[in-house]
Design a protein around this motif. Structure first.
Motif, short mmCIF file in Angstrom:
data_model
loop_
_atom_site.label_atom_id
_atom_site.label_comp_id
_atom_site.label_asym_id
_atom_site.label_seq_id
_atom_site.Cartn_x
_atom_site.Cartn_y
_atom_site.Cartn_z
N ILE A 78 -35.28 -3.05 -6.82
CA ILE A 78 -35.75 -2.14 -5.59
C ILE A 78 -34.74 -1.40 -4.95
CG2 ILE A 78 -36.37 -2.28 -3.08
CD1 ILE A 78 -38.79 -3.06 -5.01
N ASN A 79 -33.52 -1.73 -5.23
CA ASN A 79 -32.48 -0.97 -4.92
C ASN A 79 -32.24 0.39 -5.60
OD1 ASN A 79 -31.48 -2.63 -2.76
ND2 ASN A 79 -30.05 -3.81 -3.90
N ARG A 80 -32.54 0.17 -6.81
CA ARG A 80 -32.42 1.22 -7.84
C ARG A 80 -33.56 2.11 -7.46
NH1 ARG A 80 -32.09 4.17 -12.37
NH2 ARG A 80 -34.09 3.77 -13.89
N LEU A 81 -34.74 1.69 -7.22
CA LEU A 81 -36.03 2.58 -7.19
C LEU A 81 -35.92 3.15 -5.73
CD1 LEU A 81 -38.75 0.26 -8.55
CD2 LEU A 81 -37.78 2.44 -9.58
N ALA A 82 -35.22 2.39 -4.61
CA ALA A 82 -35.00 3.08 -3.39
C ALA A 82 -33.88 4.33 -3.73
CB ALA A 82 -34.52 2.26 -2.34
#
Length: 154
Positions: A78-82
């Protein structure tokens, strides 16, 4: 003499072919997504799950559960996609500990642009080599295995 856990040589061959097929199919999909979009299959699935959810949002715990993913691994993704602007986190309005993962408009646009190639890669890796009856049987077997493991809490 210890008895083999395999009921037959045929069962062992079936298991080995299953493992090989699973690995090669996953590798083909992973390679396609990496080359075409720079994302992993797991990241694609996050985007797709959010796209199909009401309001394009899911609680993080619910998302982890449907993905069968540990929370720490999901948080990393999720951090990467955010960071790419495709997902954002939102606080739950009444539960201070609750967080939502939300698909952004840019994330939806990205997903919809990548989806046709993904569907083609899945077709080439899984559907094309099988007859219609074989694919239906694969569906029945996969559903049975899935339900068995869900019932066991795996």
């Amino acid at each position: 003499m210890e008895e083999s856990p395999w009921p037959s040589d045929e069962a062992l061959r079936a298991w080995v072919h299953y493992l090989g097929a699973h690995t090669l199919v996953e590798r083909a999909i992973e390679r396609h997504l990496h080359d075409a979009a720079g994302i992993s299959h797991a990241e694609y699935e996050i985007l797709a799950r959010l796209d199909g959810a009401p309001g394009r949002r899911m609680r993080m715990g619910e998302l982890a559960a449907v993905l069968f993913s540990p929370g720490s691994r999901l948080n990393y993704r999720i951090n990467r996609l955010a960071g790419l602007g495709w997902v954002r986190r939102e606080q739950h309005p009444t539960d201070r500990r609750g967080l939502y993962a939300v698909l952004t408009g840019a994330g939806a646009d990205f997903l919809h642009g990548v989806a046709p190639g993904y569907r083609q890669a899945v077709h080439d890796a899984v559907i094309a080599p099988l007859t219609g009856d074989e694919f239906a049987e694969l569906g029945r077997i996969s559903r049975k295995l899935f339900q068995h493991h869900l019932a066991r809490g795996n």
